[in-house]
Motif scaffolding. Structure first.
Motif, PDB file in Angstrom:
ATOM      1  N   UNK A 107     -29.626 -66.012  70.405  1.00  0.00           N
ATOM      2  CA  UNK A 107     -29.819 -67.428  70.086  1.00  0.00           C
ATOM      3  C   UNK A 107     -30.031 -67.636  68.588  1.00  0.00           C
ATOM      4  N   UNK A 108     -30.633 -66.655  67.926  1.00  0.00           N
ATOM      5  CA  UNK A 108     -30.826 -66.747  66.482  1.00  0.00           C
ATOM      6  C   UNK A 108     -29.496 -66.560  65.747  1.00  0.00           C
ATOM      7  N   UNK A 109     -28.683 -65.642  66.259  1.00  0.00           N
ATOM      8  CA  UNK A 109     -27.392 -65.374  65.629  1.00  0.00           C
ATOM      9  C   UNK A 109     -26.433 -66.554  65.787  1.00  0.00           C
ATOM     10  N   UNK A 110     -26.479 -67.199  66.962  1.00  0.00           N
ATOM     11  CA  UNK A 110     -25.549 -68.287  67.260  1.00  0.00           C
ATOM     12  C   UNK A 110     -26.336 -69.558  67.527  1.00  0.00           C
ATOM     13  N   UNK A 111     -26.887 -70.126  66.471  1.00  0.00           N
ATOM     14  CA  UNK A 111     -27.740 -71.316  66.595  1.00  0.00           C
ATOM     15  C   UNK A 111     -26.958 -72.468  67.223  1.00  0.00           C
ATOM     16  N   UNK A 112     -27.599 -73.123  68.189  1.00  0.00           N
ATOM     17  CA  UNK A 112     -26.961 -74.242  68.850  1.00  0.00           C
ATOM     18  C   UNK A 112     -25.996 -73.854  69.957  1.00  0.00           C
ATOM     19  N   UNK A 113     -25.942 -72.559  70.297  1.00  0.00           N
ATOM     20  CA  UNK A 113     -25.028 -72.113  71.341  1.00  0.00           C
ATOM     21  C   UNK A 113     -25.395 -72.755  72.681  1.00  0.00           C
ATOM     22  N   UNK A 114     -24.394 -73.088  73.465  1.00  0.00           N
ATOM     23  CA  UNK A 114     -24.610 -73.659  74.789  1.00  0.00           C
ATOM     24  C   UNK A 114     -25.055 -72.552  75.735  1.00  0.00           C
ATOM     25  N   UNK A 115     -26.217 -72.723  76.346  1.00  0.00           N
ATOM     26  CA  UNK A 115     -26.733 -71.670  77.211  1.00  0.00           C
ATOM     27  C   UNK A 115     -25.839 -71.410  78.420  1.00  0.00           C
ATOM     28  N   UNK A 116     -24.924 -72.330  78.725  1.00  0.00           N
ATOM     29  CA  UNK A 116     -23.992 -72.093  79.824  1.00  0.00           C
ATOM     30  C   UNK A 116     -23.106 -70.884  79.559  1.00  0.00           C
ATOM     31  N   UNK A 117     -22.966 -70.516  78.289  1.00  0.00           N
ATOM     32  CA  UNK A 117     -22.139 -69.377  77.929  1.00  0.00           C
ATOM     33  C   UNK A 117     -22.913 -68.087  77.763  1.00  0.00           C
ATOM     34  N   UNK A 118     -24.215 -68.114  78.033  1.00  0.00           N
ATOM     35  CA  UNK A 118     -25.067 -66.929  77.891  1.00  0.00           C
ATOM     36  C   UNK A 118     -25.470 -66.403  79.265  1.00  0.00           C
ATOM     37  N   UNK A 119     -25.331 -65.106  79.460  1.00  0.00           N
ATOM     38  CA  UNK A 119     -25.662 -64.498  80.745  1.00  0.00           C
ATOM     39  C   UNK A 119     -27.171 -64.322  80.843  1.00  0.00           C
ATOM     40  N   UNK A 120     -27.738 -64.751  81.948  1.00  0.00           N
ATOM     41  CA  UNK A 120     -29.180 -64.667  82.192  1.00  0.00           C
ATOM     42  C   UNK A 120     -29.560 -63.207  82.452  1.00  0.00           C
ATOM     43  N   UNK A 121     -30.425 -62.596  81.621  1.00  0.00           N
ATOM     44  CA  UNK A 121     -30.783 -61.192  81.844  1.00  0.00           C
ATOM     45  C   UNK A 121     -31.500 -60.954  83.172  1.00  0.00           C
ATOM     46  N   UNK A 122     -32.246 -61.942  83.662  1.00  0.00           N
ATOM     47  CA  UNK A 122     -32.878 -61.777  84.975  1.00  0.00           C
ATOM     48  C   UNK A 122     -31.829 -61.704  86.084  1.00  0.00           C
ATOM     49  N   UNK A 123     -30.757 -62.474  85.927  1.00  0.00           N
ATOM     50  CA  UNK A 123     -29.669 -62.420  86.907  1.00  0.00           C
ATOM     51  C   UNK A 123     -28.939 -61.084  86.834  1.00  0.00           C
ATOM     52  N   UNK A 124     -28.805 -60.537  85.627  1.00  0.00           N
ATOM     53  CA  UNK A 124     -28.225 -59.197  85.483  1.00  0.00           C
ATOM     54  C   UNK A 124     -29.076 -58.177  86.243  1.00  0.00           C
ATOM     55  N   UNK A 125     -30.386 -58.254  86.053  1.00  0.00           N
ATOM     56  CA  UNK A 125     -31.287 -57.323  86.735  1.00  0.00           C
ATOM     57  C   UNK A 125     -31.203 -57.472  88.251  1.00  0.00           C
ATOM     58  N   UNK A 126     -31.046 -58.704  88.722  1.00  0.00           N
ATOM     59  CA  UNK A 126     -30.883 -58.920  90.163  1.00  0.00           C
ATOM     60  C   UNK A 126     -29.625 -58.229  90.676  1.00  0.00           C
ATOM     61  N   UNK A 127     -28.554 -58.238  89.865  1.00  0.00           N
ATOM     62  CA  UNK A 127     -27.313 -57.570  90.267  1.00  0.00           C
ATOM     63  C   UNK A 127     -27.510 -56.061  90.348  1.00  0.00           C
ATOM     64  N   UNK A 128     -28.274 -55.496  89.435  1.00  0.00           N
ATOM     65  CA  UNK A 128     -28.569 -54.058  89.495  1.00  0.00           C
ATOM     66  C   UNK A 128     -29.371 -53.738  90.757  1.00  0.00           C
ATOM     67  N   UNK A 129     -30.329 -54.588  91.053  1.00  0.00           N
ATOM     68  CA  UNK A 129     -31.131 -54.356  92.259  1.00  0.00           C
ATOM     69  C   UNK A 129     -30.258 -54.450  93.503  1.00  0.00           C
ATOM     70  N   UNK A 130     -29.323 -55.399  93.502  1.00  0.00           N
ATOM     71  CA  UNK A 130     -28.387 -55.524  94.621  1.00  0.00           C
ATOM     72  C   UNK A 130     -27.573 -54.248  94.786  1.00  0.00           C
ATOM     73  N   UNK A 131     -27.092 -53.691  93.678  1.00  0.00           N
ATOM     74  CA  UNK A 131     -26.354 -52.437  93.741  1.00  0.00           C
ATOM     75  C   UNK A 131     -27.218 -51.335  94.350  1.00  0.00           C
ATOM     76  N   UNK A 132     -28.447 -51.260  93.886  1.00  0.00           N
ATOM     77  CA  UNK A 132     -29.349 -50.207  94.361  1.00  0.00           C
ATOM     78  C   UNK A 132     -29.646 -50.338  95.851  1.00  0.00           C
ATOM     79  N   UNK A 133     -29.686 -51.546  96.351  1.00  0.00           N
ATOM     80  CA  UNK A 133     -30.115 -51.765  97.736  1.00  0.00           C
ATOM     81  C   UNK A 133     -28.938 -51.927  98.705  1.00  0.00           C
ATOM     82  N   UNK A 134     -27.721 -51.630  98.265  1.00  0.00           N
ATOM     83  CA  UNK A 134     -26.568 -51.753  99.145  1.00  0.00           C
ATOM     84  C   UNK A 134     -26.652 -50.798 100.333  1.00  0.00           C
ATOM     85  N   UNK A 135     -26.009 -51.199 101.406  1.00  0.00           N
ATOM     86  CA  UNK A 135     -25.910 -50.336 102.578  1.00  0.00           C
ATOM     87  C   UNK A 135     -25.157 -49.054 102.217  1.00  0.00           C
TER      88      UNK A 135
END
Length: 245
Positions: A200-228
């Protein structure tokens, strides 16, 4: 006597994805957080409740990473390793003819030698946990953080793309070798900028719609770990809905 929680080891812990991974896996496991300096990792550990250990580690140095895993084994000798995550990268963007050999080799060390060393220490522990069925309800997992450059080398990204392609190749080989032995190896392509204070500091005024949520990334890793165990994913790519790909 209550059962001791399994262990998750996360290499590359700092603001953003590393902190989110620590928080997500820390909900269920004791966490060992590896970072080049322990200060930031200790702050993150405290913020998620302090159930774990922070270890200053240079993942590209055989002596340093061996010492880190030795310290983890000493602290948690009775804990099975449920998950190990390699979330380390170094990025140099520069015209190829201006790129120094040191810059090129530094990238390779992070994306080639680092994951090699991390995997050689983590896999025996994951195999032991899987063989003894002590890692909990889920398949022992080794997960790598990739990037757009893992599959697409852009101009002026020779150093970064080379390391990411090397890491992806290693992850694929390990998935084929250790999947039949009970370890789920996965690779995550994070395709786009991550929502961190630095971005956010590097790209001031950037639209957050274009930024990936790190908590959502972590949820995806957890999903991978917990797969059948009968439906495991080797690779997944993550991006926002507005990312051009």
């Amino acid at each position: 006597m209550p059962l001791l929680k399994p262990l998750a080891i996360i290499a590359g812990v700092g603001p953003g994805t590393g902190a989110s991974l620590a928080a997500r896996f820390g909900r269920t496991y004791t966490v060992a957080l590896l970072a080049r300096t322990s200060g930031a990792a200790e702050q993150i550990l405290a913020s998620i409740g302090g159930d774990g250990i922070a270890v200053a580690t240079d993942v590209t140095d055989p002596v340093s990473i061996a010492a880190a895993f030795g310290r983890i084994r000493e602290a948690y000798a009775d804990r099975p390793l449920a998950a190990a995550v390699y979330n380390v990268a170094s990025r140099v963007k520069k015209p190829f003819l201006e790129l120094s050999l040191d810059e090129f080799e530094s990238g390779w060390a992070t994306g080639g030698r680092g994951p090699f060393l991390f995997s050689q220490h983590a896999l025996p522990l994951l195999l032991t946990a899987g063989a003894s069925d002590t890692a909990g309800a889920y398949t022992p997992s080794l997960i790598f953080t990739g990037a757009t450059a893992s599959v697409k080398a852009n101009a002026e990204s020779a150093a970064f793309a080379t390391q990411k392609w090397a890491q992806r190749a290693l992850a694929q080989s390990l998935a084929k070798e250790f999947g039949p032995r009970g370890v789920h190896v996965a690779h995550v392509i994070v395709d786009g900028p991550i929502d961190t204070p630095r971005i956010r500091e590097m790209f001031k005024g950037v639209d957050e719609k274009g930024l990936i949520d790190p908590d959502a990334i972590a949820d995806a890793y957890w999903w991978l770990h917990t797969q059948d165990k009968r439906a495991l994913t080797w690779e997944v790519d993550l991006r926002t809905g507005v990312e051009k790909w």
